[in-house]
Design a protein around this motif. Structure first.
Motif, PDB file in Angstrom:
ATOM      1  N   GLY A  97       0.814  -1.208   0.000  1.00 42.89           N
ATOM      2  CA  GLY A  97       0.000   0.000   0.000  1.00 42.89           C
ATOM      3  C   GLY A  97       0.840   1.245   0.000  1.00 42.89           C
ATOM      4  O   GLY A  97       1.932   1.298  -0.568  1.00 42.89           O
ATOM      5  N   ALA A  98       0.316   2.284   0.666  1.00 44.70           N
ATOM      6  CA  ALA A  98       1.004   3.578   0.683  1.00 44.70           C
ATOM      7  C   ALA A  98       2.121   3.603   1.720  1.00 44.70           C
ATOM      8  O   ALA A  98       2.821   4.601   1.844  1.00 44.70           O
ATOM      9  CB  ALA A  98      -0.006   4.686   0.965  1.00 44.70           C
ATOM     10  N   ALA A  99       2.297   2.513   2.462  1.00 46.25           N
ATOM     11  CA  ALA A  99       3.350   2.455   3.464  1.00 46.25           C
ATOM     12  C   ALA A  99       4.706   2.098   2.875  1.00 46.25           C
ATOM     13  O   ALA A  99       5.695   2.033   3.578  1.00 46.25           O
ATOM     14  CB  ALA A  99       2.981   1.436   4.541  1.00 46.25           C
TER      15      ALA A  99
ATOM     16  N   CYS B  87       4.678  15.668  -5.112  1.00 47.75           N
ATOM     17  CA  CYS B  87       4.764  15.070  -3.795  1.00 47.75           C
ATOM     18  C   CYS B  87       3.445  14.338  -3.538  1.00 47.75           C
ATOM     19  O   CYS B  87       2.416  14.654  -4.141  1.00 47.75           O
ATOM     20  CB  CYS B  87       5.042  16.093  -2.705  1.00 47.75           C
ATOM     21  N   ALA B  88       3.498  13.360  -2.654  1.00 50.32           N
ATOM     22  CA  ALA B  88       2.316  12.571  -2.333  1.00 50.32           C
ATOM     23  C   ALA B  88       2.429  12.117  -0.891  1.00 50.32           C
ATOM     24  O   ALA B  88       3.519  11.788  -0.417  1.00 50.32           O
ATOM     25  CB  ALA B  88       2.210  11.366  -3.263  1.00 50.32           C
ATOM     26  N   ALA B  89       1.292  12.101  -0.201  1.00 52.80           N
ATOM     27  CA  ALA B  89       1.290  11.762   1.219  1.00 52.80           C
ATOM     28  C   ALA B  89       0.419  10.549   1.484  1.00 52.80           C
ATOM     29  O   ALA B  89      -0.591  10.331   0.800  1.00 52.80           O
ATOM     30  CB  ALA B  89       0.776  12.948   2.034  1.00 52.80           C
ATOM     31  N   GLY B  94      -4.597   4.845   5.337  1.00 48.19           N
ATOM     32  CA  GLY B  94      -4.766   4.769   3.890  1.00 48.19           C
ATOM     33  C   GLY B  94      -3.957   3.697   3.208  1.00 48.19           C
ATOM     34  O   GLY B  94      -2.853   3.365   3.626  1.00 48.19           O
ATOM     35  N   GLN B  95      -4.532   3.169   2.144  1.00 45.54           N
ATOM     36  CA  GLN B  95      -3.813   2.243   1.284  1.00 45.54           C
ATOM     37  C   GLN B  95      -3.256   2.959   0.067  1.00 45.54           C
ATOM     38  O   GLN B  95      -2.608   2.341  -0.768  1.00 45.54           O
ATOM     39  CB  GLN B  95      -4.768   1.145   0.790  1.00 45.54           C
ATOM     40  N   LYS B  96      -3.572   4.245  -0.059  1.00 47.26           N
ATOM     41  CA  LYS B  96      -3.222   4.957  -1.285  1.00 47.26           C
ATOM     42  C   LYS B  96      -2.621   6.311  -0.955  1.00 47.26           C
ATOM     43  O   LYS B  96      -2.936   6.921   0.064  1.00 47.26           O
ATOM     44  CB  LYS B  96      -4.472   5.130  -2.142  1.00 47.26           C
TER      45      LYS B  96
END
Lengths: 113, 109
Positions: A97-99, B87-89, B94-96
């Protein structure tokens, strides 16, 4: 090192046509994503998948279907191409995921005539 | 409003000069990633950050989760640094990633 491959690189379709874009990764990543990028704009999330056979809608899922039949591949279908539509579709994958950090494919450029 | 706001939206730099790009977050960001999209359209991951700093060659990035911002410093800008920086956080739930709108950088001679 691994690679993430998108096919085709260029796609020309006709109005109303169903079009399928494919993405393959050999990182053994769990999560895969599809983004749409219009000219000069940012990335908008269409669909993502956290594991094989999982599907999650993004902000822009209307007009699209997706399929994650194998861990290594994630396909996107434009259900009915819109005339004069022009965009780049970007696939990405991450270990968890985003991790974890994202790796992007080089994109599929779509033009609808 | 934008959850991830990048500034400036566009920037021109003379070769050899330095500059900084910034992202402000209105979400509780736990990690940040910076990407460079080259003129051909390919996106390259520059940094993955937890709170703190990282350096790679002429690039240095910092992420302050308490003050909700991240910066990307470019030192001795080169022509090949031209492109769009995103940039992205990520948040803890979150999974995304949530992406900013990008900063277009042009480096000239």
């Amino acid at each position: 090192g691994g690679i993430i491959t998108q096919t085709p690189k260029f796609l020309i379709g006709q109005e109303g046509q169903k079009l399928t874009l494919k993405c393959q990764q050999n990182f053994n990543h769990d999560t895969m994503y599809w983004y749409r990028q219009d000219s000069g704009k940012g990335l908008r999330l269409i669909y993502y998948s956290i594991t094989e056979n999982d599907l999650q809608k993004g902000d822009l899922s209307e007009g699209y279907d997706a399929s994650r039949e194998k861990k290594s591949s994630f396909s996107l279908t434009v259900t009915s191409a819109q005339k004069n539509e022009m965009a780049v579709f970007l696939c990405a994958s991450s270990r968890q995921g985003a991790a974890s950090d994202y790796t992007f494919g080089s994109g599929t450029r779509l033009l609808v005539i | 409003g934008d959850k991830v706001k990048q500034s400036p939206s566009a920037l021109s730099l003379q070769e050899g000069t330095n500059s900084a790009l910034r992202c402000n977050f209105s979400i509780a960001a736990t990690t940040v990633q910076w990407f460079l999209q080259n003129p051909r359209g390919s996106l390259m991951n520059l940094f993955y950050l937890v709170p703190g700093t990282k350096e790679n060659g002429r690039l240095k990035s910092a992420f302050d989760s308490k003050e909700s911002y991240s910066t990307l410093h470019i030192r001795d800008a080169q022509l090949e640094d031209s492109g769009t920086y995103f940039c992205a956080a990520a948040t803890s739930s979150g999974q995304k990633l949530v992406f900013g709108q990008g900063t277009i950088l042009k480096v000239y001679l």
